[in-house]
Each structure stands twice: as C-alpha cells, then as structure tokens.
Design an enzyme around this catalytic site. Sequence first.
Site, mmCIF file in Angstrom:
data_model
loop_
_atom_site.group_PDB
_atom_site.id
_atom_site.type_symbol
_atom_site.label_atom_id
_atom_site.label_comp_id
_atom_site.label_asym_id
_atom_site.label_seq_id
_atom_site.Cartn_x
_atom_site.Cartn_y
_atom_site.Cartn_z
ATOM 1 N N SER A 45 1.794 -7.151 -3.824
ATOM 2 C CA SER A 45 2.726 -6.032 -3.665
ATOM 3 C C SER A 45 3.803 -6.009 -4.740
ATOM 4 C CB SER A 45 3.399 -6.170 -2.297
ATOM 5 O OG SER A 45 4.560 -5.366 -2.237
ATOM 6 N N TYR B 33 9.140 -11.010 3.431
ATOM 7 C CA TYR B 33 7.842 -10.400 3.145
ATOM 8 C C TYR B 33 7.465 -10.637 1.675
ATOM 9 C CZ TYR B 33 4.538 -6.674 1.926
ATOM 10 O OH TYR B 33 3.464 -5.979 1.433
ATOM 11 N N GLU C 101 6.696 -5.515 -4.070
ATOM 12 C CA GLU C 101 7.872 -6.175 -3.484
ATOM 13 C C GLU C 101 8.068 -7.565 -4.085
ATOM 14 O OE1 GLU C 101 10.365 -5.377 -0.919
ATOM 15 O OE2 GLU C 101 9.753 -3.499 -1.815
HETATM 16 P P1 NDP Z 1 -0.525 -1.586 7.502
HETATM 17 O O1 NDP Z 1 0.751 -2.132 8.035
HETATM 18 O O2 NDP Z 1 -0.876 -0.165 7.743
HETATM 19 O O3 NDP Z 1 -1.734 -2.490 8.050
HETATM 20 C C1 NDP Z 1 -1.592 -3.889 8.195
HETATM 21 C C2 NDP Z 1 -2.861 -4.426 8.822
HETATM 22 O O4 NDP Z 1 -2.730 -5.837 8.990
HETATM 23 C C3 NDP Z 1 -3.171 -3.842 10.213
HETATM 24 O O5 NDP Z 1 -4.553 -3.599 10.284
HETATM 25 C C4 NDP Z 1 -2.787 -4.990 11.140
HETATM 26 O O6 NDP Z 1 -3.514 -5.018 12.335
HETATM 27 C C5 NDP Z 1 -3.201 -6.179 10.279
HETATM 28 N N1 NDP Z 1 -2.630 -7.440 10.754
HETATM 29 C C6 NDP Z 1 -1.334 -7.678 11.104
HETATM 30 N N2 NDP Z 1 -1.221 -8.945 11.559
HETATM 31 C C7 NDP Z 1 -2.457 -9.513 11.480
HETATM 32 C C8 NDP Z 1 -2.975 -10.785 11.833
HETATM 33 N N3 NDP Z 1 -2.193 -11.755 12.333
HETATM 34 N N4 NDP Z 1 -4.302 -11.012 11.653
HETATM 35 C C9 NDP Z 1 -5.099 -10.039 11.162
HETATM 36 N N5 NDP Z 1 -4.675 -8.809 10.828
HETATM 37 C C10 NDP Z 1 -3.364 -8.545 10.988
HETATM 38 O O7 NDP Z 1 -0.544 -1.907 5.928
HETATM 39 P P2 NDP Z 1 -1.152 -1.036 4.731
HETATM 40 O O8 NDP Z 1 -2.497 -0.566 5.086
HETATM 41 O O9 NDP Z 1 -0.124 -0.095 4.243
HETATM 42 O O10 NDP Z 1 -1.256 -2.167 3.608
HETATM 43 C C11 NDP Z 1 -2.414 -2.995 3.473
HETATM 44 C C12 NDP Z 1 -2.033 -4.262 2.740
HETATM 45 O O11 NDP Z 1 -1.512 -3.941 1.460
HETATM 46 C C13 NDP Z 1 -0.959 -5.098 3.427
HETATM 47 O O12 NDP Z 1 -1.262 -6.463 3.138
HETATM 48 C C14 NDP Z 1 0.324 -4.701 2.727
HETATM 49 O O13 NDP Z 1 1.261 -5.744 2.783
HETATM 50 C C15 NDP Z 1 -0.206 -4.499 1.322
HETATM 51 N N6 NDP Z 1 0.534 -3.544 0.513
HETATM 52 C C16 NDP Z 1 0.761 -2.277 0.963
HETATM 53 C C17 NDP Z 1 1.379 -1.351 0.166
HETATM 54 C C18 NDP Z 1 1.653 0.036 0.636
HETATM 55 O O14 NDP Z 1 2.455 0.729 -0.002
HETATM 56 N N7 NDP Z 1 0.996 0.515 1.680
HETATM 57 C C19 NDP Z 1 1.796 -1.708 -1.209
HETATM 58 C C20 NDP Z 1 1.479 -3.055 -1.584
HETATM 59 C C21 NDP Z 1 0.858 -3.931 -0.751
HETATM 60 P P3 NDP Z 1 -2.900 -4.456 13.741
HETATM 61 O O15 NDP Z 1 -3.229 -2.981 13.753
HETATM 62 O O16 NDP Z 1 -3.655 -5.225 14.752
HETATM 63 O O17 NDP Z 1 -1.431 -4.719 13.723
HETATM 64 P P1 GDR Z 2 8.961 -0.703 1.301
HETATM 65 O O1 GDR Z 2 8.730 0.644 2.126
HETATM 66 O O2 GDR Z 2 10.025 -1.545 1.888
HETATM 67 O O3 GDR Z 2 9.107 -0.292 -0.129
HETATM 68 O O4 GDR Z 2 7.580 -1.473 1.539
HETATM 69 P P2 GDR Z 2 9.669 1.458 3.132
HETATM 70 O O5 GDR Z 2 9.084 2.812 3.189
HETATM 71 O O6 GDR Z 2 9.890 0.733 4.404
HETATM 72 O O7 GDR Z 2 11.075 1.497 2.352
HETATM 73 C C1 GDR Z 2 11.220 2.132 1.103
HETATM 74 C C2 GDR Z 2 12.692 2.284 0.768
HETATM 75 O O8 GDR Z 2 13.263 3.250 1.640
HETATM 76 C C3 GDR Z 2 14.538 2.764 2.065
HETATM 77 N N1 GDR Z 2 14.928 3.387 3.339
HETATM 78 C C4 GDR Z 2 14.263 3.261 4.495
HETATM 79 N N2 GDR Z 2 13.113 2.613 4.801
HETATM 80 C C5 GDR Z 2 12.669 2.693 6.078
HETATM 81 N N3 GDR Z 2 11.512 2.092 6.406
HETATM 82 N N4 GDR Z 2 13.358 3.379 7.058
HETATM 83 C C6 GDR Z 2 14.530 4.037 6.783
HETATM 84 O O9 GDR Z 2 15.128 4.632 7.666
HETATM 85 C C7 GDR Z 2 15.005 3.980 5.443
HETATM 86 N N5 GDR Z 2 16.078 4.512 4.817
HETATM 87 C C8 GDR Z 2 16.014 4.155 3.550
HETATM 88 C C9 GDR Z 2 14.354 1.258 2.146
HETATM 89 O O10 GDR Z 2 15.605 0.602 2.164
HETATM 90 C C10 GDR Z 2 13.512 1.012 0.916
HETATM 91 O O11 GDR Z 2 14.339 0.872 -0.202
HETATM 92 C C11 GDR Z 2 6.346 -0.814 1.499
HETATM 93 C C12 GDR Z 2 5.383 -1.546 2.458
HETATM 94 O O12 GDR Z 2 4.178 -0.832 2.555
HETATM 95 C C13 GDR Z 2 5.084 -2.944 1.938
HETATM 96 O O13 GDR Z 2 4.087 -3.554 2.755
HETATM 97 C C14 GDR Z 2 4.584 -2.834 0.493
HETATM 98 O O14 GDR Z 2 4.299 -4.109 -0.029
HETATM 99 C C15 GDR Z 2 5.604 -2.112 -0.357
HETATM 100 O O15 GDR Z 2 5.823 -0.818 0.192
HETATM 101 C C16 GDR Z 2 5.134 -1.962 -1.798
#
Ligand code: NDP
Ligand code: GDR
Length: 327
Positions: free
Chosen positions: A127, A151, A129
């Site tokens: 990520s 995270y 992050e």
């Molecule tokens: P989601 O939060 O939508 O999905 C996370 C998944 O992980 C769910 O299927 C959840 O299952 C599963 N999970 C949580 N805990 C466990 C566990 N203990 N064992 C097995 N599975 C588990 O994430 P995204 O689809 O958005 O992201 C996918 C991956 O990419 C994640 O690793 C995230 O950190 C990473 N990522 C995401 C980004 C983004 O912008 N979306 C950017 C960069 C990285 P359940 O439904 O059961 O909770």
């Molecule tokens: P992020 O996504 O932390 O970048 O992680 P999120 O959408 O939670 O936050 C993005 C930015 O928005 C600001 N923010 C808020 N965020 C949330 N959730 N709720 C609010 O009310 C709010 N107001 C302002 C946050 O402070 C932050 O700066 C996501 C996840 O998908 C991670 O798993 C992944 O790795 C990174 O993107 C890349």
Amino acid sequence: MTRALITGITGQDGLYLAELLVSKGYEVFGLIRGQNNPKYDLVRTTVPEVTLLTGDLTDVSGLVRVLGIAQPDEVYNLGAISYVAYSWENAALTSDVTGKGVLNIIEATRLYAGDDISKVRFYQASSSEMFGKVQEVPQRESTLLWPRSPYGVAKVFGHYMTINYRESYGMHASSGILFNHESPRRGPEFVTRKISQSVARIKLGLQDQLVLGNLDAKRDWGFAGDYVDAMWRMLQQPVGDDYVVATGETHSIREALDVAFRTIGVDDWSPYVGQDPRFMRPAEVDLLIGDASKAHDVLGWTPRVGFEELITMMVENDLREQSDLSR
Ligand code: NDP
Ligand code: GDR
C-alpha cells in the site's frame, strides 16, 4: 485451466479480481473467514463460479489445508484489516492480520510448493500508506518507507517479507504498492464512499449533513477495476518484482466533495459538510501521489478511469442504491 486462490475475496478488490480471473478462464478459489460470514451471499451472487474455502490469515494450519485443496498456480493475498483509522484502536490485531498474516500465507504457499518453488506465484497487496510521511514526491518503488499508522507499519512488514521470500527462496513473489482505489463496491467507512453515499442521501432528502475529518489530505485515487488488472499482470511476468500502481494525479478531500456535490447540482457544499475531531487521525498522511512509470513500461498498465469519472460513478451508483433502499 490456471488455478488461483484469493484471500480477501469478500472485499472490494477480491470481487473485482475474481471477476477478472473468471473472465480469463481461471478456476478461482476464495478464502472466507468466520463460520457465518455475512458477505458469503454477496460473493455467491457476484461470482458464482468461485469455490469458497474457510480459513483465516491468522491460522497457518487452515491456510496449509486451503492451499492443499485449491492447488493454486497463483495466490493473491488481498486479505487484511484495511481501515487505517481502525488500526490505531486495534494495533495488535492489525499487526497479526495485516502484518503477520502475510508471513502465514506466504509460508503456507512455500510449504505447498515443496521442492518446486516455481509451481506457484504470489501477489502481496502492499500500500501507498507505507510511504506515510513522504520522503519524495512523487513516490516510486525506491522511495524510503515511513509509515504513519499501525496499518502502514504492518504493510511494511508484509512488503519486506514478500521481498525476503523472493530473495531467500527464489519465489515468484510480487508486491503491488497500490495507491488508493475506489469503486461503487468500496466499504462505506472509506472517505470516497462515505461522501458518495451521503451526497446521494442528501439529494434524496434522507440525510441533512455529512461529517468528516481532515479535508486537506490529498490522495492519488484510481478505479479498483483498473487496479486488479495490474495485480494480474504482475504475476504474468517472468520474475516477481515490486510495482507502484497509481494514476499520478493527486486531489484533496475538498476536490472530491466538489465533484460529488456537482453531480447532484450543488456548487457550494459548505452548508452540508461539518467536521468532527472524531474523524481526525493521530498521525496523518498529508500527500500521496504515485509514479507508476515502471508498471506502465514493464506491465503495459495504464489507468482508464479518471478522478471525476470515478467520483461521479460512485455518486450515481449510490443514488440508485439509496433510492431502492428507501422504497
Ligand atoms: P477490503 O477492506 O474491502 O477487504 C479486506 C478483505 O480482507 C475482506 O475480504 C476481509 O474479509 C478480509 N480479511 C479481514 N481479516 C481477515 C482475516 N483475519 N483472515 C482472512 N481475511 C481477512 O479491502 P480492499 O479490497 O479495498 O483491499 C484489498 C487489499 O489491498 C487489502 O490488503 C488492503 O489493505 C490493500 N490495499 C487497498 C487499497 C485500496 O485503496 N483499496 C490500496 C492499497 C492496498 P471479511 O469480509 O471477512 O472482513
Ligand atoms: P486511506 O483511506 O486511509 O487513505 O486508506 P480513507 O478513505 O479512509 O482516508 C483517506 C483520507 O481521507 C481523510 N478523511 C476521512 N477518512 C475517512 N475514512 N472518514 C472520514 O470521515 C474522513 N475525513 C477525512 C483521512 O484522514 C485520509 O487522509 C485507504 C485504505 O484502502 C487502505 O487499506 C489503503 O492501503 C490505502 O487507502 C492506500
């Protein structure tokens, strides 16, 4: 038929990736946790071709069993506790799942491969992050990592463990450093979906106010459907490697609000948006912008959906969803 195992199948990316792999003729297996996961039916109806296997990233013995059944050629580790704000309150759990969970699944994958490490390829969902307090703008594969949340720290562990398995065992292991990617399937806890849902509800008269935290943070937001294609491309290369996946554009939360409210015909959103310290983070990642030149040059990957199109797509989807729900 190529066989793939996806952890995190119930999440945003898991569903898009499963659809992509099924469309390419893969036999897809998904890891699902818990004895009665509420998203079981969602996966069943979205991608009925997928075989679901029960397991948890914290349980190595279960992962070994699942790999034995799935016999995958490719493993995509998308499972994680992925909500950054939650990770401060649940730091140990986040470390166990998002960090040590990577070791559990990659080690189970190595054991499954046995003497022939080339029989399986591994993808780790790293990520942006990990860049946290950014040391370089834009961020690329070589940028020093400086995570700003439990995270982010857990993801750094998973990233280096993936590199370590590649270097120690010659495993085809890739780490995709993906910047934020969103979609109508994004969880409602994340800011873009919180905005799109609330804006739709405001338009429909179901909600008065949207309360957020920091409006000045900037993110490089892309479309999840584009990003899962980059994951797949990484595993089709002759060797594993690390790739930044990003659009190369950054936008503030304020700009996301501009686009979302414009979709419902509102130019001045200030009367509708409040702020609450509850949604501020102990340490913020102020600015993310990625340089995806390597993914472009080596993988032939480019994002197709831009920022405005993405936010508009999400608001329009939520207008449909919320009006169906309110009927
Ligand atoms: P989601 O939060 O939508 O999905 C996370 C998944 O992980 C769910 O299927 C959840 O299952 C599963 N999970 C949580 N805990 C466990 C566990 N203990 N064992 C097995 N599975 C588990 O994430 P995204 O689809 O958005 O992201 C996918 C991956 O990419 C994640 O690793 C995230 O950190 C990473 N990522 C995401 C980004 C983004 O912008 N979306 C950017 C960069 C990285 P359940 O439904 O059961 O909770
Ligand atoms: P992020 O996504 O932390 O970048 O992680 P999120 O959408 O939670 O936050 C993005 C930015 O928005 C600001 N923010 C808020 N965020 C949330 N959730 N709720 C609010 O009310 C709010 N107001 C302002 C946050 O402070 C932050 O700066 C996501 C996840 O998908 C991670 O798993 C992944 O790795 C990174 O993107 C890349």
